[in-house]
Design a protein around this motif. Structure first.
Motif, PDB file in Angstrom:
ATOM      1  N   ALA A  22       0.882  -1.169  -0.218  1.00 60.42           N
ATOM      2  CA  ALA A  22      -0.201   0.115  -0.163  1.00 60.42           C
ATOM      3  C   ALA A  22       0.780   1.135  -0.185  1.00 60.42           C
ATOM      4  CB  ALA A  22      -0.914   0.057   1.236  1.00 60.42           C
ATOM      5  N   GLU A  34      -2.748   2.723  11.587  1.00 57.25           N
ATOM      6  CA  GLU A  34      -3.066   2.050  10.328  1.00 57.25           C
ATOM      7  C   GLU A  34      -3.644   0.598  10.898  1.00 57.25           C
ATOM      8  OE1 GLU A  34      -2.697   3.658   7.773  1.00 57.25           O
ATOM      9  OE2 GLU A  34      -1.155   5.018   8.147  1.00 57.25           O
ATOM     10  N   THR A  66     -12.054   8.517  13.008  1.00 61.57           N
ATOM     11  CA  THR A  66     -12.476   8.794  11.480  1.00 61.57           C
ATOM     12  C   THR A  66     -11.807   7.567  10.894  1.00 61.57           C
ATOM     13  OG1 THR A  66     -12.725  10.859  11.572  1.00 61.57           O
ATOM     14  CG2 THR A  66     -12.162   9.948   9.434  1.00 61.57           C
ATOM     15  N   ARG A  69     -10.458   5.914   7.395  1.00 64.48           N
ATOM     16  CA  ARG A  69     -10.215   6.241   5.853  1.00 64.48           C
ATOM     17  C   ARG A  69      -9.581   5.227   5.166  1.00 64.48           C
ATOM     18  NH1 ARG A  69      -9.779  10.704   2.640  1.00 64.48           N
ATOM     19  NH2 ARG A  69      -8.423  10.431   0.950  1.00 64.48           N
ATOM     20  N   ARG A  89      -7.594   3.123   2.640  1.00 66.45           N
ATOM     21  CA  ARG A  89      -6.581   3.368   1.892  1.00 66.45           C
ATOM     22  C   ARG A  89      -6.264   2.411   0.696  1.00 66.45           C
ATOM     23  NH1 ARG A  89      -4.438   8.370   3.019  1.00 66.45           N
ATOM     24  NH2 ARG A  89      -3.936   8.518   5.304  1.00 66.45           N
ATOM     25  N   PRO A 103     -11.234   3.090  -1.616  1.00 70.21           N
ATOM     26  CA  PRO A 103     -10.016   3.770  -1.310  1.00 70.21           C
ATOM     27  C   PRO A 103     -10.378   5.162  -1.419  1.00 70.21           C
ATOM     28  CG  PRO A 103      -9.307   1.670  -2.561  1.00 70.21           C
ATOM     29  CD  PRO A 103     -10.941   1.966  -2.558  1.00 70.21           C
ATOM     30  N   GLY A 104      -9.873   6.045  -0.488  1.00 67.51           N
ATOM     31  CA  GLY A 104     -10.367   7.538  -0.302  1.00 67.51           C
ATOM     32  C   GLY A 104     -11.689   8.030   0.442  1.00 67.51           C
ATOM     33  N   ASP A 105     -12.421   6.965   0.511  1.00 69.85           N
ATOM     34  CA  ASP A 105     -13.787   7.055   1.395  1.00 69.85           C
ATOM     35  C   ASP A 105     -13.294   7.041   2.624  1.00 69.85           C
ATOM     36  OD1 ASP A 105     -15.068   7.145  -0.883  1.00 69.85           O
ATOM     37  OD2 ASP A 105     -15.638   4.981  -0.714  1.00 69.85           O
ATOM     38  N   GLN A 106     -14.170   7.763   3.542  1.00 71.72           N
ATOM     39  CA  GLN A 106     -13.932   7.810   5.191  1.00 71.72           C
ATOM     40  C   GLN A 106     -15.277   7.970   5.676  1.00 71.72           C
ATOM     41  OE1 GLN A 106     -11.138  10.883   5.396  1.00 71.72           O
ATOM     42  NE2 GLN A 106     -12.565  12.283   6.037  1.00 71.72           N
ATOM     43  N   THR A 121     -16.778   9.189   9.851  1.00 74.07           N
ATOM     44  CA  THR A 121     -16.594   9.587  11.192  1.00 74.07           C
ATOM     45  C   THR A 121     -17.348   8.896  12.312  1.00 74.07           C
ATOM     46  OG1 THR A 121     -15.213  11.634  10.724  1.00 74.07           O
ATOM     47  CG2 THR A 121     -16.020  11.335  12.977  1.00 74.07           C
ATOM     48  N   SER A 133      -6.577   3.877   7.297  1.00 77.58           N
ATOM     49  CA  SER A 133      -6.156   4.695   8.308  1.00 77.58           C
ATOM     50  C   SER A 133      -7.165   5.212   9.286  1.00 77.58           C
ATOM     51  CB  SER A 133      -5.304   5.921   7.530  1.00 77.58           C
ATOM     52  OG  SER A 133      -4.176   5.509   6.867  1.00 77.58           O
ATOM     53  N   PHE A 144      -7.812   7.960  12.343  1.00 72.71           N
ATOM     54  CA  PHE A 144      -7.498   9.219  13.014  1.00 72.71           C
ATOM     55  C   PHE A 144      -8.416   9.414  14.101  1.00 72.71           C
ATOM     56  CE2 PHE A 144      -7.284  10.154   8.222  1.00 72.71           C
ATOM     57  CZ  PHE A 144      -6.025   9.734   8.096  1.00 72.71           C
ATOM     58  N   GLY A 149       0.933   6.477  -3.511  1.00 71.14           N
ATOM     59  CA  GLY A 149      -0.213   5.410  -3.142  1.00 71.14           C
ATOM     60  C   GLY A 149      -1.404   5.910  -2.574  1.00 71.14           C
ATOM     61  N   THR A 170      -4.838   7.642  -2.378  1.00 72.12           N
ATOM     62  CA  THR A 170      -5.837   7.925  -3.200  1.00 72.12           C
ATOM     63  C   THR A 170      -6.868   8.964  -2.622  1.00 72.12           C
ATOM     64  OG1 THR A 170      -5.869   5.546  -3.711  1.00 72.12           O
ATOM     65  CG2 THR A 170      -8.214   6.852  -4.417  1.00 72.12           C
ATOM     66  N   LEU A 171      -7.285  10.018  -3.539  1.00 73.55           N
ATOM     67  CA  LEU A 171      -8.263  11.156  -2.955  1.00 73.55           C
ATOM     68  C   LEU A 171      -9.465  10.920  -3.726  1.00 73.55           C
ATOM     69  CD1 LEU A 171      -5.867  14.266  -3.002  1.00 73.55           C
ATOM     70  CD2 LEU A 171      -6.136  12.384  -1.070  1.00 73.55           C
ATOM     71  N   THR A 172     -10.473  11.470  -3.097  1.00 76.40           N
ATOM     72  CA  THR A 172     -11.909  11.492  -3.798  1.00 76.40           C
ATOM     73  C   THR A 172     -11.679  12.626  -4.784  1.00 76.40           C
ATOM     74  OG1 THR A 172     -12.775  12.944  -1.972  1.00 76.40           O
ATOM     75  CG2 THR A 172     -13.108  10.501  -1.710  1.00 76.40           C
ATOM     76  N   GLU A 213     -11.927  16.041  -2.676  1.00 77.44           N
ATOM     77  CA  GLU A 213     -10.516  16.274  -2.044  1.00 77.44           C
ATOM     78  C   GLU A 213      -9.633  16.797  -3.382  1.00 77.44           C
ATOM     79  OE1 GLU A 213     -10.124  13.267   1.538  1.00 77.44           O
ATOM     80  OE2 GLU A 213      -9.651  12.449  -0.390  1.00 77.44           O
ATOM     81  N   VAL A 221      -9.908  15.357   7.526  1.00 76.28           N
ATOM     82  CA  VAL A 221     -10.812  15.475   8.390  1.00 76.28           C
ATOM     83  C   VAL A 221     -10.325  16.657   9.585  1.00 76.28           C
ATOM     84  CG1 VAL A 221      -9.997  13.712   9.955  1.00 76.28           C
ATOM     85  CG2 VAL A 221     -12.322  14.319  10.410  1.00 76.28           C
ATOM     86  N   VAL A 241     -10.027  16.304  16.233  1.00 70.75           N
ATOM     87  CA  VAL A 241      -9.292  15.766  15.853  1.00 70.75           C
ATOM     88  C   VAL A 241      -8.891  16.356  14.222  1.00 70.75           C
ATOM     89  CG1 VAL A 241      -8.519  13.224  14.629  1.00 70.75           C
ATOM     90  CG2 VAL A 241      -9.478  13.632  16.862  1.00 70.75           C
ATOM     91  N   CYS A 242      -7.759  16.290  13.692  1.00 69.65           N
ATOM     92  CA  CYS A 242      -7.567  16.758  12.265  1.00 69.65           C
ATOM     93  C   CYS A 242      -6.453  15.719  11.633  1.00 69.65           C
ATOM     94  CB  CYS A 242      -7.150  18.169  12.379  1.00 69.65           C
ATOM     95  SG  CYS A 242      -6.501  18.861  10.908  1.00 69.65           S
ATOM     96  N   ALA A 243      -6.627  15.351  10.439  1.00 64.46           N
ATOM     97  CA  ALA A 243      -5.644  14.871   9.697  1.00 64.46           C
ATOM     98  C   ALA A 243      -5.609  15.378   8.506  1.00 64.46           C
ATOM     99  CB  ALA A 243      -5.897  13.172   9.723  1.00 64.46           C
ATOM    100  N   PHE A 255      -1.005  14.739  11.851  1.00 60.06           N
ATOM    101  CA  PHE A 255      -2.015  13.997  12.724  1.00 60.06           C
ATOM    102  C   PHE A 255      -2.028  14.983  14.012  1.00 60.06           C
ATOM    103  CE2 PHE A 255       0.427  10.194  11.504  1.00 60.06           C
ATOM    104  CZ  PHE A 255      -0.601   9.742  10.370  1.00 60.06           C
TER     105      PHE A 255
END
Lengths: 181, 181
Positions: free
Chosen positions: A22, A64, A90, A92, A94, A130-133, A135, A154, A156, B23, B25-27, B30, B55, B60-62, B156
């Protein structure tokens, strides 16, 4: 109910390979400390989770999670503690697919395949690719299972206190016992 | 002092490519919302940062931070606010090399190459390679620069309130102005 050291080591190596695939690089210390959780059921392939904790302070935690194909993390919630409302997390995705279940309207045709003797009370399905999350608020029941190719997630969150997790199935023990043979 | 829309779009596309190569992946949402920060200096290649916020809640923030080769995030701190001690953040290097500077004994031969007209007061160097990480306590001065091949850094943290950041260089503006031409 326990894992053998050989089972633990095999799962660590397999999880390390999944994370490398990954693109997630771990330090040598992290590789040796991958947590292999069998939730006390000794059925790791079915009910289990591999966890790398990057950081866990009084304020912030990042992990992770590696799920092997169809591996499942059983239903639980994170209760209030120490004057906080409990862990907010949250997830997420990967790699792979995760079917996440939480409180809310039950989904009519959930994709998960939980073991028939398990205890699952929430069935509102959220599919993470992948990319979806998603909370999960504190103190909210949830469980999740990887699809046929496994998944890397991942996480958070606020401070993680696994010892306080409340599982719906009374057989579950969060702390894994590793036996010599 | 501002970025043009074309400069912003080019930096977004470049950052998206760097993240894909890592590696990550973003939506689609994003990808379209990658923040391109020039810190008000209009010298993005030298002083700048590309940010994906996964998020950011009250707890929390990531984020993922993309630094192009030798790109630098200027010196700043995260002050207390709203009854909290301020933002606590952990930087975890995913790809490339990052030279991070924070409060402490100045390093005799720092590797960074900051612009001569910049204002930098902390010189305790921490080198982050893939898998390495460092936690910055609240209200603590820090700045960082990527090595020759750029870097991807996962952050994080507690709640992120960029509008409250205090920069050492009085010319810096955290909010980027994007102009039409």
């Amino acid at each position: 109910m326990s894992l053998t050291q050989a089972e633990q080591e095999a799962a660590r190596r397999r999880a390390a390979g999944v994370l490398a695939d990954a693109g997630i690089t771990l330090t040598a210390a992290e590789l040796g400390a991958i947590e292999v959780a069998d939730f006390g059921l000794s059925r790791l392939d079915e009910t289990g989770l591999q966890v790398v904790v990057h950081v866990n302070t009084e304020r912030v935690c990042a992990k992770e999670l590696v799920l092997f194909p169809r591996q499942l993390c059983p239903e639980h919630r994170h209760p209030p503690f120490g004057g906080t409302p409990g862990k907010e997390e949250t997830f997420r995705c990967r790699t792979g697919i995760v079917h996440l279940y939480t409180e809310g309207e039950p989904s009519p045709q959930p994709a998960a395949t939980p073991p028939p003797d398990g205890v699952f009370t929430v069935w509102h399905e959220i599919v993470l690719r992948p990319g979806d999350q998603h909370t999960i608020p504190p103190d909210t029941l949830h469980w999740f299972q990887a699809g046929d190719n496994g998944a890397v997630v991942s996480e958070f969150s606020t401070e993680s206190r696994d010892d306080l997790d409340v599982f719906t199935d009374p057989r579950i023990r969060r702390a894994t016992v590793v036996a010599d043979a």
